[in-house]
Scaffold this motif. Structure first.
Motif, PDB file in Angstrom:
ATOM      1  N   SER A   1       0.826  -1.208   0.000  1.00 37.86           N
ATOM      2  CA  SER A   1       0.000   0.000   0.000  1.00 37.86           C
ATOM      3  C   SER A   1       0.860   1.257   0.000  1.00 37.86           C
ATOM      4  CB  SER A   1      -0.929   0.004   1.218  1.00 37.86           C
ATOM      5  OG  SER A   1      -1.781  -1.113   1.190  1.00 37.86           O
ATOM      6  N   LEU A   2       1.929   1.236   0.772  1.00 37.79           N
ATOM      7  CA  LEU A   2       2.839   2.373   0.812  1.00 37.79           C
ATOM      8  C   LEU A   2       3.508   2.585  -0.544  1.00 37.79           C
ATOM      9  CD1 LEU A   2       4.025   4.599   2.570  1.00 37.79           C
ATOM     10  CD2 LEU A   2       5.786   2.982   3.297  1.00 37.79           C
ATOM     11  N   ASN A   3       3.850   1.506  -1.227  1.00 37.82           N
ATOM     12  CA  ASN A   3       4.434   1.616  -2.566  1.00 37.82           C
ATOM     13  C   ASN A   3       3.458   2.227  -3.563  1.00 37.82           C
ATOM     14  OD1 ASN A   3       6.952   0.611  -1.881  1.00 37.82           O
ATOM     15  ND2 ASN A   3       6.424  -1.489  -2.399  1.00 37.82           N
ATOM     16  N   ILE A   4       2.195   1.835  -3.492  1.00 43.08           N
ATOM     17  CA  ILE A   4       1.166   2.395  -4.378  1.00 43.08           C
ATOM     18  C   ILE A   4       1.033   3.892  -4.128  1.00 43.08           C
ATOM     19  CG2 ILE A   4      -1.315   2.428  -4.887  1.00 43.08           C
ATOM     20  CD1 ILE A   4      -1.299  -0.623  -4.221  1.00 43.08           C
ATOM     21  N   TYR A   5       0.948   4.251  -2.868  1.00 41.54           N
ATOM     22  CA  TYR A   5       0.802   5.656  -2.459  1.00 41.54           C
ATOM     23  C   TYR A   5       2.019   6.482  -2.903  1.00 41.54           C
ATOM     24  CZ  TYR A   5       1.225   9.547   0.837  1.00 41.54           C
ATOM     25  OH  TYR A   5       1.413  10.780   1.412  1.00 41.54           O
ATOM     26  N   THR A   6       3.209   6.000  -2.584  1.00 41.81           N
ATOM     27  CA  THR A   6       4.439   6.729  -2.905  1.00 41.81           C
ATOM     28  C   THR A   6       4.622   6.882  -4.404  1.00 41.81           C
ATOM     29  OG1 THR A   6       5.447   5.901  -0.871  1.00 41.81           O
ATOM     30  CG2 THR A   6       6.935   6.788  -2.522  1.00 41.81           C
ATOM     31  N   SER A   7       4.308   5.847  -5.150  1.00 44.72           N
ATOM     32  CA  SER A   7       4.406   5.916  -6.606  1.00 44.72           C
ATOM     33  C   SER A   7       3.466   6.976  -7.165  1.00 44.72           C
ATOM     34  CB  SER A   7       4.090   4.548  -7.213  1.00 44.72           C
ATOM     35  OG  SER A   7       4.102   4.608  -8.607  1.00 44.72           O
ATOM     36  N   SER A   8       2.248   7.035  -6.656  1.00 43.55           N
ATOM     37  CA  SER A   8       1.288   8.050  -7.099  1.00 43.55           C
ATOM     38  C   SER A   8       1.798   9.455  -6.778  1.00 43.55           C
ATOM     39  CB  SER A   8      -0.073   7.841  -6.428  1.00 43.55           C
ATOM     40  OG  SER A   8      -0.662   6.651  -6.859  1.00 43.55           O
ATOM     41  N   VAL A   9       2.300   9.634  -5.567  1.00 44.86           N
ATOM     42  CA  VAL A   9       2.813  10.947  -5.160  1.00 44.86           C
ATOM     43  C   VAL A   9       3.946  11.375  -6.083  1.00 44.86           C
ATOM     44  CG1 VAL A   9       4.102  12.180  -3.362  1.00 44.86           C
ATOM     45  CG2 VAL A   9       2.114  10.793  -2.735  1.00 44.86           C
ATOM     46  N   ARG A  10       4.920  10.501  -6.295  1.00 43.65           N
ATOM     47  CA  ARG A  10       6.100  10.870  -7.086  1.00 43.65           C
ATOM     48  C   ARG A  10       5.761  11.110  -8.558  1.00 43.65           C
ATOM     49  NH1 ARG A  10      10.107   7.010  -3.665  1.00 43.65           N
ATOM     50  NH2 ARG A  10      10.560   8.580  -2.067  1.00 43.65           N
ATOM     51  N   THR A  11       4.881  10.312  -9.105  1.00 44.14           N
ATOM     52  CA  THR A  11       4.462  10.511 -10.499  1.00 44.14           C
ATOM     53  C   THR A  11       3.808  11.878 -10.671  1.00 44.14           C
ATOM     54  OG1 THR A  11       4.189   8.152 -10.887  1.00 44.14           O
ATOM     55  CG2 THR A  11       2.953   9.637 -12.339  1.00 44.14           C
ATOM     56  N   LEU A  12       2.923  12.208  -9.742  1.00 46.22           N
ATOM     57  CA  LEU A  12       2.200  13.475  -9.849  1.00 46.22           C
ATOM     58  C   LEU A  12       3.085  14.674  -9.519  1.00 46.22           C
ATOM     59  CD1 LEU A  12      -1.221  12.258  -8.503  1.00 46.22           C
ATOM     60  CD2 LEU A  12      -0.703  13.045 -10.821  1.00 46.22           C
ATOM     61  N   LEU A  13       4.066  14.506  -8.651  1.00 46.06           N
ATOM     62  CA  LEU A  13       5.010  15.596  -8.404  1.00 46.06           C
ATOM     63  C   LEU A  13       5.725  15.976  -9.698  1.00 46.06           C
ATOM     64  CD1 LEU A  13       6.641  14.702  -4.957  1.00 46.06           C
ATOM     65  CD2 LEU A  13       5.221  16.698  -5.498  1.00 46.06           C
ATOM     66  N   LEU A  14       6.154  14.976 -10.426  1.00 48.63           N
ATOM     67  CA  LEU A  14       6.825  15.242 -11.707  1.00 48.63           C
ATOM     68  C   LEU A  14       5.886  15.943 -12.687  1.00 48.63           C
ATOM     69  CD1 LEU A  14       8.873  11.962 -12.241  1.00 48.63           C
ATOM     70  CD2 LEU A  14       9.765  14.263 -11.805  1.00 48.63           C
ATOM     71  N   GLN A  15       4.645  15.477 -12.746  1.00 54.26           N
ATOM     72  CA  GLN A  15       3.679  16.056 -13.691  1.00 54.26           C
ATOM     73  C   GLN A  15       3.334  17.508 -13.364  1.00 54.26           C
ATOM     74  OE1 GLN A  15       0.191  13.584 -13.965  1.00 54.26           O
ATOM     75  NE2 GLN A  15       1.348  11.807 -14.673  1.00 54.26           N
ATOM     76  N   HIS A  16       3.389  17.855 -12.073  1.00 52.23           N
ATOM     77  CA  HIS A  16       2.946  19.188 -11.652  1.00 52.23           C
ATOM     78  C   HIS A  16       4.091  20.103 -11.223  1.00 52.23           C
ATOM     79  CE1 HIS A  16      -1.282  18.277 -12.082  1.00 52.23           C
ATOM     80  NE2 HIS A  16      -1.081  17.121 -11.461  1.00 52.23           N
ATOM     81  N   GLY A  17       5.311  19.700 -11.513  1.00 52.75           N
ATOM     82  CA  GLY A  17       6.449  20.568 -11.221  1.00 52.75           C
ATOM     83  C   GLY A  17       6.757  20.710  -9.749  1.00 52.75           C
TER      84      GLY A  17
END
Length: 100
Positions: free
Chosen positions: A37-53
């Motif tokens: 669950s932590l991996n799913i959450y962290t992956s989502s956070v990091r992907t979206l950080l890149l997308q939103h600068g």
């Protein structure tokens, strides 16, 4: 590699704190699914950080402190993160936990 701009002042930044609500309870109630669950959450956070600068300033367990050069990017990150987390396929035992 994604690196922060050279100079940001306090007037230029927006800080976002994201964390899994009830994570301590979840680690106690369903520890077997929390790493996934932590991996799913962290992956989502990091992907979206890149997308939103955004930039990951610090990670403390499941808590992420992110910095954005524009408030509107931070807002879009937050909305998109909520939507992304709702769309993820989470471990089935997680749903049976009252804290989830």
């Amino acid at each position: 590699e994604h690196s922060p701009p050279e100079v940001l002042t306090a007037d230029d930044i927006t800080v976002v704190f994201a964390a899994i609500e009830g994570s301590k309870t979840l680690w106690g109630d369903v520890p077997s699914v929390m790493p996934q669950s932590l991996n799913i959450y962290t992956s989502s956070v990091r992907t979206l950080l890149l997308q939103h600068g955004g930039y990951e300033a610090r990670v403390l367990g499941d808590a992420v402190v992110a910095v954005f050069g524009k408030a509107v990017n931070a807002l879009h990150f937050c909305v998109d993160l909520q939507q992304s987390l709702l769309q993820q396929v989470w471990p089935s035992n997680l749903a049976s936990c009252p804290a989830a």
